[in-house]
Design a protein around this motif. Structure first.
Motif, short mmCIF file in Angstrom:
data_model
loop_
_atom_site.label_atom_id
_atom_site.label_comp_id
_atom_site.label_asym_id
_atom_site.label_seq_id
_atom_site.Cartn_x
_atom_site.Cartn_y
_atom_site.Cartn_z
N THR A 74 0.84 -1.19 0.00
CA THR A 74 0.00 0.00 0.00
C THR A 74 0.88 1.24 0.00
O THR A 74 2.04 1.21 0.40
N VAL A 75 0.30 2.35 -0.46
CA VAL A 75 0.95 3.65 -0.39
C VAL A 75 -0.04 4.61 0.26
O VAL A 75 -1.14 4.82 -0.26
N GLU A 76 0.36 5.17 1.41
CA GLU A 76 -0.48 6.14 2.11
C GLU A 76 -0.10 7.55 1.68
O GLU A 76 1.08 7.89 1.62
N HIS A 77 -1.12 8.34 1.38
CA HIS A 77 -0.92 9.70 0.90
C HIS A 77 -1.51 10.69 1.90
O HIS A 77 -2.57 10.45 2.47
N GLY A 78 -0.80 11.79 2.11
CA GLY A 78 -1.35 12.90 2.89
C GLY A 78 -0.84 14.20 2.30
O GLY A 78 0.24 14.23 1.73
N ASP A 79 -1.64 15.27 2.40
CA ASP A 79 -1.14 16.54 1.90
C ASP A 79 -1.27 17.63 2.95
O ASP A 79 -1.83 17.43 4.03
N SER A 80 -0.71 18.79 2.63
CA SER A 80 -0.54 19.86 3.59
C SER A 80 -1.85 20.53 3.99
O SER A 80 -1.87 21.34 4.91
N GLY A 82 -4.83 18.71 4.59
CA GLY A 82 -5.75 17.84 5.29
C GLY A 82 -6.26 16.61 4.57
O GLY A 82 -6.98 15.81 5.17
N ASN A 83 -5.95 16.43 3.32
CA ASN A 83 -6.43 15.24 2.61
C ASN A 83 -5.60 14.02 2.99
O ASN A 83 -4.39 14.10 3.16
N ARG A 84 -6.27 12.89 3.08
CA ARG A 84 -5.61 11.63 3.42
C ARG A 84 -6.19 10.52 2.56
O ARG A 84 -7.36 10.55 2.20
N GLY A 85 -5.37 9.51 2.26
CA GLY A 85 -5.86 8.38 1.50
C GLY A 85 -4.83 7.28 1.45
O GLY A 85 -3.67 7.48 1.84
N ALA A 86 -5.23 6.12 1.00
CA ALA A 86 -4.31 4.99 0.84
C ALA A 86 -4.73 4.20 -0.38
O ALA A 86 -5.93 3.99 -0.60
N ILE A 87 -3.76 3.79 -1.17
CA ILE A 87 -4.04 2.94 -2.32
C ILE A 87 -3.32 1.62 -2.12
O ILE A 87 -2.19 1.57 -1.65
N ALA A 88 -4.03 0.53 -2.48
CA ALA A 88 -3.51 -0.82 -2.30
C ALA A 88 -3.42 -1.50 -3.66
O ALA A 88 -3.56 -0.85 -4.70
N VAL A 92 -5.24 3.07 -8.11
CA VAL A 92 -4.53 4.15 -8.79
C VAL A 92 -4.81 5.47 -8.06
O VAL A 92 -5.93 5.71 -7.61
N GLN A 93 -3.79 6.30 -7.96
CA GLN A 93 -4.00 7.69 -7.52
C GLN A 93 -3.41 8.62 -8.56
O GLN A 93 -2.26 8.46 -8.97
N TRP A 94 -4.24 9.58 -8.97
CA TRP A 94 -3.81 10.56 -9.97
C TRP A 94 -3.88 11.93 -9.30
O TRP A 94 -4.96 12.41 -8.99
N MET A 95 -2.73 12.55 -9.07
CA MET A 95 -2.70 13.83 -8.39
C MET A 95 -2.28 14.94 -9.34
O MET A 95 -1.23 14.85 -9.98
N THR A 96 -3.11 15.95 -9.46
CA THR A 96 -2.78 17.14 -10.23
C THR A 96 -2.20 18.18 -9.27
O THR A 96 -2.93 18.73 -8.45
N GLY A 98 -0.79 21.08 -10.11
CA GLY A 98 -1.20 22.41 -10.54
C GLY A 98 -0.38 23.51 -9.91
O GLY A 98 0.86 23.49 -9.91
N SER A 99 -1.06 24.48 -9.29
CA SER A 99 -0.39 25.65 -8.74
C SER A 99 0.49 25.34 -7.54
O SER A 99 1.32 26.17 -7.15
N GLY A 100 0.30 24.18 -6.94
CA GLY A 100 1.20 23.80 -5.86
C GLY A 100 0.53 22.98 -4.78
O GLY A 100 -0.59 23.26 -4.37
N ILE A 101 1.23 21.95 -4.35
CA ILE A 101 0.78 21.12 -3.24
C ILE A 101 2.02 20.61 -2.52
O ILE A 101 3.09 20.48 -3.12
N ILE A 102 1.88 20.38 -1.23
CA ILE A 102 2.94 19.74 -0.45
C ILE A 102 2.33 18.46 0.11
O ILE A 102 1.28 18.50 0.76
N HIS A 103 2.98 17.34 -0.18
CA HIS A 103 2.37 16.07 0.24
C HIS A 103 3.45 15.06 0.61
O HIS A 103 4.64 15.31 0.48
N GLN A 104 2.98 13.92 1.11
CA GLN A 104 3.89 12.82 1.38
C GLN A 104 3.26 11.52 0.90
O GLN A 104 2.04 11.39 0.84
N GLU A 105 4.13 10.55 0.54
CA GLU A 105 3.71 9.23 0.10
C GLU A 105 4.54 8.21 0.87
O GLU A 105 5.77 8.21 0.77
#
Length: 309
Positions: A74-80, A82-88, A92-96, A98-105
């Motif tokens: 699995t890969v757990e995703h979080g961003d700056s 408040g969004n959270r998610g996990a893909i197993a 698939v996770q498709w992240m745009t 765009g103008s800017g995001i800070i996240h972790q995987e």
């Protein structure tokens, strides 16, 4: 109909990313114009937890879209914001960005300690570099699966293929991303629009991709193409870059072959790229890093999740 000849054969190379994740890079961080609109493809496949558990801690992105496809673990995703998610496996996770995001995987192994997946970067056109960020999570059951009469099996992540359409929508470069399995000894013809750049990434089994004249083996190591000896038969982790044409022909080996087949419309725009940020000019790139230092990088109060009101 015209067969797409093989333009180049590339063996993915070991590298380390994030906080020490060992992976293999098929292409990226060089002249990627032949892959336009795609910028990078990483194969993260490992069964040694110490080599991947440190993951990809908080980091920024701007100007691109990242596509993560998981086969094991699995890969757990979080961003700056408040969004959270996990893909197993199969998701698939498709992240745009765009103008800017800070996240972790953060990858985690399955019951046997295995992790396997791919991350593909797609460029955004200049007109959409500063679009609001968003992401789409697609669970495995939502991904169409097609089995042809000869047993060829396709998972359709996005785009149109064999009369069906994948679940990921609204992607700027309108890519087609399919996971193809061809049975042992089978020869299969697959459609690819002529105007697109296209590549295949072999990750299981072996096979040959056909030129206009005769099949060309996928090499497991770099090959001197002027040598009289033909290239060796493939196992996996080989990237095949195709030239122009409207179909790809593959001859599966004794164990069958499984590969990603990806195509997209080239943007043909200038690329200014440093690390996780991809813009069109050096001035835009400098501005992005200045904003990171000043704390003004994020432009949106909340990342949009596809399907949310």
């Amino acid at each position: 109909m015209s067969i797409r000849p093989v333009k180049r054969l590339i063996r993915s190379k070991p590298t380390t990313e994030g906080a020490g994740v060992h992976l293999r890079r098929a292409f990226g961080f060089g002249n990627t114009s032949e892959f336009d609109p795609f910028l990078l493809l990483d194969d993260f496949r490992n069964d040694v937890p110490e080599d991947y558990l440190a993951g990809f801690p908080w980091h920024p992105h701007r100007g691109i879209e990242t596509i993560t496809y998981v086969l094991a673990g699995t890969v757990e995703h979080g961003d700056s914001i408040g969004n959270r998610g996990a893909i197993a496996a199969g998701d698939v996770q498709w992240m745009t960005a765009g103008s800017g995001i800070i996240h972790q995987e953060m990858p985690k192994g399955d019951h046997a300690g295995r992790i396997h997946g791919f991350q593909l970067w797609a460029n955004l056109p200049a007109s959409l570099k500063m679009t609001p960020p968003r992401y789409q999570e697609v669970k495995s059951p939502e991904i169409p699966e097609i089995t042809d009469d000869d047993g060829t099996h396709v998972r359709l992540v996005c785009g149109s293929f064999w009369g069906k359409r994948g679940p990921v929508e609204g992607i700027a470069t309108d890519p087609v991303y399919v996971d193809v399995s061809v049975a042992p000894g089978r020869r299969k013809t697959l459609p690819v629009e002529t105007t697109r750049h296209a590549f295949a990434y072999v990750f299981a089994g072996s096979g040959k991709f056909c030129n206009a004249s005769e099949p060309l083996s996928v090499p497991t190591e770099s090959v001197g193409w002027l040598d009289t000896a033909p290239p060796s038969a493939a196992d996996n982790r080989s990237l095949v870059l195709f030239d122009r044409g409207d179909e790809v022909i593959v001859q599966a080996g004794d164990e069958g072959i499984r590969f990603l087949l990806v195509s997209g419309k080239p943007l043909e725009e200038p690329v200014a790229w440093y690390g996780p940020i991809v813009m069109n000019t050096q001035d835009q790139l400098r501005q992005a890093f200045t904003e990171l230092e000043k704390g003004t990088f994020l432009k949106e109060g909340r990342t949009k999740k596809a399907g949310a009101e």
